[in-house]
Design an enzyme around this catalytic site. Sequence first.
Site, mmCIF file in Angstrom:
data_model
loop_
_atom_site.group_PDB
_atom_site.id
_atom_site.type_symbol
_atom_site.label_atom_id
_atom_site.label_comp_id
_atom_site.label_asym_id
_atom_site.label_seq_id
_atom_site.Cartn_x
_atom_site.Cartn_y
_atom_site.Cartn_z
ATOM 1 N N LEU A 39 0.847 -1.191 0.000
ATOM 2 C CA LEU A 39 0.000 0.000 0.000
ATOM 3 C C LEU A 39 0.888 1.250 0.000
ATOM 4 C CD1 LEU A 39 -2.487 -1.300 2.700
ATOM 5 C CD2 LEU A 39 -3.089 -0.818 0.307
ATOM 6 N N LYS A 52 12.986 11.250 -1.083
ATOM 7 C CA LYS A 52 13.529 12.005 0.054
ATOM 8 C C LYS A 52 14.630 11.215 0.775
ATOM 9 C CE LYS A 52 11.145 14.588 -1.616
ATOM 10 N NZ LYS A 52 10.223 14.410 -2.740
ATOM 11 N N GLY A 116 -8.802 -3.271 -9.674
ATOM 12 C CA GLY A 116 -10.223 -2.945 -9.513
ATOM 13 C C GLY A 116 -10.790 -2.333 -10.780
ATOM 14 N N GLU A 204 15.091 21.974 -20.586
ATOM 15 C CA GLU A 204 13.747 22.463 -20.234
ATOM 16 C C GLU A 204 13.151 23.232 -21.399
ATOM 17 O OE1 GLU A 204 11.318 22.382 -17.747
ATOM 18 O OE2 GLU A 204 10.285 23.806 -19.048
ATOM 19 N N ALA A 317 0.825 14.742 -2.705
ATOM 20 C CA ALA A 317 0.318 13.727 -1.789
ATOM 21 C C ALA A 317 -0.628 14.330 -0.743
ATOM 22 C CB ALA A 317 1.487 13.036 -1.097
ATOM 23 N N HIS A 441 14.114 32.692 19.202
ATOM 24 C CA HIS A 441 15.445 33.081 18.719
ATOM 25 C C HIS A 441 16.479 32.111 19.271
ATOM 26 C CE1 HIS A 441 18.793 35.576 17.489
ATOM 27 N NE2 HIS A 441 19.316 35.396 18.689
HETATM 28 P P1 FAD Z 1 -1.129 7.329 -6.183
HETATM 29 O O1 FAD Z 1 -0.186 7.574 -5.098
HETATM 30 O O2 FAD Z 1 -0.610 7.281 -7.581
HETATM 31 O O3 FAD Z 1 -1.854 5.958 -5.833
HETATM 32 C C1 FAD Z 1 -2.730 5.337 -6.703
HETATM 33 C C2 FAD Z 1 -2.734 3.860 -6.386
HETATM 34 O O4 FAD Z 1 -3.790 3.255 -7.105
HETATM 35 C C3 FAD Z 1 -1.461 3.131 -6.799
HETATM 36 O O5 FAD Z 1 -0.952 2.422 -5.692
HETATM 37 C C4 FAD Z 1 -1.909 2.196 -7.913
HETATM 38 O O6 FAD Z 1 -1.199 0.959 -7.895
HETATM 39 C C5 FAD Z 1 -3.354 1.987 -7.562
HETATM 40 N N1 FAD Z 1 -4.196 1.640 -8.710
HETATM 41 C C6 FAD Z 1 -4.287 2.286 -9.893
HETATM 42 N N2 FAD Z 1 -5.232 1.712 -10.665
HETATM 43 C C7 FAD Z 1 -5.741 0.687 -9.938
HETATM 44 C C8 FAD Z 1 -6.760 -0.254 -10.178
HETATM 45 N N3 FAD Z 1 -7.467 -0.266 -11.310
HETATM 46 N N4 FAD Z 1 -7.010 -1.161 -9.223
HETATM 47 C C9 FAD Z 1 -6.320 -1.168 -8.055
HETATM 48 N N5 FAD Z 1 -5.364 -0.280 -7.775
HETATM 49 C C10 FAD Z 1 -5.090 0.633 -8.704
HETATM 50 N N6 FAD Z 1 4.079 14.678 -3.733
HETATM 51 C C11 FAD Z 1 4.281 15.414 -2.616
HETATM 52 O O7 FAD Z 1 3.325 15.974 -2.068
HETATM 53 N N7 FAD Z 1 5.529 15.524 -2.055
HETATM 54 C C12 FAD Z 1 6.597 14.933 -2.614
HETATM 55 O O8 FAD Z 1 7.712 15.065 -2.088
HETATM 56 C C13 FAD Z 1 6.429 14.174 -3.794
HETATM 57 N N8 FAD Z 1 7.477 13.553 -4.371
HETATM 58 C C14 FAD Z 1 7.268 12.799 -5.491
HETATM 59 C C15 FAD Z 1 8.377 12.196 -6.081
HETATM 60 C C16 FAD Z 1 8.210 11.437 -7.213
HETATM 61 C C17 FAD Z 1 9.415 10.770 -7.842
HETATM 62 C C18 FAD Z 1 6.914 11.256 -7.767
HETATM 63 C C19 FAD Z 1 6.704 10.405 -8.986
HETATM 64 C C20 FAD Z 1 5.807 11.861 -7.189
HETATM 65 C C21 FAD Z 1 5.979 12.653 -6.050
HETATM 66 N N9 FAD Z 1 4.911 13.302 -5.446
HETATM 67 C C22 FAD Z 1 5.112 14.069 -4.329
HETATM 68 C C23 FAD Z 1 3.544 13.205 -5.971
HETATM 69 C C24 FAD Z 1 2.736 12.172 -5.154
HETATM 70 O O9 FAD Z 1 3.401 10.929 -5.202
HETATM 71 C C25 FAD Z 1 1.322 12.049 -5.702
HETATM 72 O O10 FAD Z 1 0.727 13.327 -5.768
HETATM 73 C C26 FAD Z 1 0.476 11.148 -4.828
HETATM 74 O O11 FAD Z 1 1.049 9.866 -4.729
HETATM 75 C C27 FAD Z 1 -0.944 11.037 -5.379
HETATM 76 O O12 FAD Z 1 -1.694 10.202 -4.547
HETATM 77 P P2 FAD Z 1 -2.934 9.362 -5.120
HETATM 78 O O13 FAD Z 1 -3.445 8.584 -3.965
HETATM 79 O O14 FAD Z 1 -3.847 10.250 -5.848
HETATM 80 O O15 FAD Z 1 -2.314 8.391 -6.219
HETATM 81 P P1 NAD Z 2 6.408 19.062 -13.630
HETATM 82 O O1 NAD Z 2 5.137 19.429 -14.254
HETATM 83 O O2 NAD Z 2 6.761 19.582 -12.281
HETATM 84 O O3 NAD Z 2 7.624 19.501 -14.593
HETATM 85 C C1 NAD Z 2 7.709 19.062 -15.928
HETATM 86 C C2 NAD Z 2 8.669 19.972 -16.662
HETATM 87 O O4 NAD Z 2 8.932 19.430 -17.922
HETATM 88 C C3 NAD Z 2 8.110 21.369 -16.864
HETATM 89 O O5 NAD Z 2 9.065 22.304 -16.466
HETATM 90 C C4 NAD Z 2 7.862 21.414 -18.357
HETATM 91 O O6 NAD Z 2 7.967 22.721 -18.911
HETATM 92 C C5 NAD Z 2 8.933 20.483 -18.871
HETATM 93 N N1 NAD Z 2 8.694 19.934 -20.213
HETATM 94 C C6 NAD Z 2 7.526 19.489 -20.720
HETATM 95 N N2 NAD Z 2 7.717 19.043 -21.985
HETATM 96 C C7 NAD Z 2 9.038 19.203 -22.267
HETATM 97 C C8 NAD Z 2 9.848 18.926 -23.405
HETATM 98 N N3 NAD Z 2 9.343 18.416 -24.529
HETATM 99 N N4 NAD Z 2 11.170 19.193 -23.358
HETATM 100 C C9 NAD Z 2 11.714 19.741 -22.228
HETATM 101 N N5 NAD Z 2 10.971 20.025 -21.120
HETATM 102 C C10 NAD Z 2 9.656 19.752 -21.134
HETATM 103 O O7 NAD Z 2 6.451 17.471 -13.668
HETATM 104 P P2 NAD Z 2 7.404 16.427 -12.961
HETATM 105 O O8 NAD Z 2 8.641 17.069 -12.478
HETATM 106 O O9 NAD Z 2 7.494 15.280 -13.900
HETATM 107 O O10 NAD Z 2 6.554 15.997 -11.696
HETATM 108 C C11 NAD Z 2 5.253 15.387 -11.874
HETATM 109 C C12 NAD Z 2 4.355 15.663 -10.720
HETATM 110 O O11 NAD Z 2 4.842 15.039 -9.547
HETATM 111 C C13 NAD Z 2 4.252 17.145 -10.446
HETATM 112 O O12 NAD Z 2 2.908 17.515 -10.633
HETATM 113 C C14 NAD Z 2 4.621 17.324 -9.024
HETATM 114 O O13 NAD Z 2 3.659 18.046 -8.315
HETATM 115 C C15 NAD Z 2 4.719 15.919 -8.451
HETATM 116 N N6 NAD Z 2 5.939 15.865 -7.631
HETATM 117 C C16 NAD Z 2 5.972 16.612 -6.500
HETATM 118 C C17 NAD Z 2 7.112 16.634 -5.736
HETATM 119 C C18 NAD Z 2 7.136 17.467 -4.505
HETATM 120 O O14 NAD Z 2 6.081 17.907 -4.082
HETATM 121 N N7 NAD Z 2 8.292 17.698 -3.898
HETATM 122 C C19 NAD Z 2 8.233 15.922 -6.110
HETATM 123 C C20 NAD Z 2 8.173 15.194 -7.279
HETATM 124 C C21 NAD Z 2 7.007 15.169 -8.027
#
Ligand code: FAD
Ligand code: NAD
Length: 462
Positions: A39, A52, A116, A204, A317, A441
Amino acid sequence: MASSHDLIIIGGGPGGYVAALRAAQLGLNVACVEAEKTLGGTCVRVGCIPSKALLESSAHYHAAQHTLAAHGVKVSGVALELATLLKRKDSVVRQNTAGIDYLFKKNKVTRYLGRGRLAGAGKVTVEGAEGTRELSAEHIIIATGSVVASLRGVELDGDRIGGSTEALSYPEVPQHLVVIGAGVIGLELGSVWQRLGAKVTVLEYQDRILPGMDAELAAEAKKVLAKQGLEFRLGVKVTAARREGDGCVVQYEGGEPLRCDRVLCAVGRAPNTQDLGLEVAGVKLDARGRVEVDEHFRTSAPKIYAIGDVIRGPMLAHKAEDEGVACVELIAKGWGHVNYDAIPSVVYTHPEIACVGKSEEELKQAGVPYKAGSFPFSANGRARAIGSTEGKVKILAHAETDRVLGVHIIGPAAGDLIAECVAAMEFGASSEDIARTCHAHPTLAEVVKEAALAVDGRALHL
Ligand code: FAD
Ligand code: NAD
């Protein structure tokens, strides 16, 4: 016979699992269907948590080589054991997924392992290793999250040309990593591998990094990260990336092809709506392929709701979690609310970048009169003591009412400092309220207070 529940949630990420816990607290008979064995979703398995863990480990490696000596701590023979670093990351992930298992058991949430699918009003099928099960429930929440977005011409091979999931587990430090996209993932994971010794080139499309964030802070972030060694090529349109021999070639308009040994494609994420039975259930998508919902998370089908990355709004998240809670409270009690004006966003680079509310560009575009107050970390005693003086806090307040409209921070612990500002905005605070709040402080939080004083032109320590 179908197993029957009050509520079935499809997806066990931060949106789905938190919704399940809240539903159990409210006395609902709740089930969560998750396709993966563990999960926690993207966030816990391949997102927030493992990234992280890597940022932390790579920061220690970097500090041992570059900053400890300034503290009089001499370290010799610094060496990287990548396998240990990756093992630690996996163990952090396991601790978190096990924690959710425990919470499910404690709260008596039924967990189904399998894929699902909506199968009509109040019906869900789960396809698992042991065949297909039928479930029924009065209410259903779709919380299926998002998947990595692809880019035309970029041939993702799940190995050398991959997305964030691959970049969390490279078996060796790449000599040259090309990152496509200077968004959150590109900067965080680019920083990890750069600190571990890779040459990192970030391509970018736009003429700035972190599109959507306050432009002044993004420009400062670019300067700081470039100084650390990240190479940025902005205004660059990537047209292709492919394997060639042991490495890869990335092509972009207006420049020579780049040869590298790995490519991280980080151009955003797409809602996960594939093979969900949406048509069968009558659930509509919006123009951008997300599940369409109203302000109460209701989809176009009665008693089917959606939350998290699969619907509109930032893909974060904590946004998914808050929507999960609000959606379940709406179902069980008739009320529930998310304040989309006060959702913080944090980039966990060094220094961190955090914001909440409106950027200067958004306020200008909306014609809202505002005052800005900034204060640098270089004028803060604690920042000097910890040796992290880059960055600033900028507070934007309404020119007439002084109500805080946005806060933008780049600097040490920005992700924690923003929490005070989010709370202030939730309570409708003015910048004067923050300025008159006693801050301990010496703390980094004093920079927030000084920035609030600066809104009225009366910062004390500058
Ligand atoms: P998800 O976390 O994507 O969960 C969806 C779940 O549904 C999955 O476990 C999947 O297996 C399951 N699922 C899908 N379809 C089905 C199905 N048909 N049946 C059963 N299960 C299914 N956000 C932050 O706020 N802070 C961060 O630091 C951050 N860092 C990130 C770093 C990376 C590398 C990435 C990729 C994302 C990061 N995010 C971060 C974004 C964050 O992970 C997402 O916004 C968040 O996980 C979304 O939650 P969710 O529950 O909507 O979906
Ligand atoms: P993002 O939307 O943050 O950034 C994507 C970047 O790719 C943008 O700057 C965009 O202009 C660029 N881009 C798009 N097409 C391109 C091209 N053809 N050539 C070059 N650059 C191009 O997306 P991400 O970094 O993939 O992250 C995905 C999601 O995951 C985000 O929505 C973010 O909120 C979430 N996330 C959050 C955290 C966090 O909260 N710390 C960490 C990781 C991911």
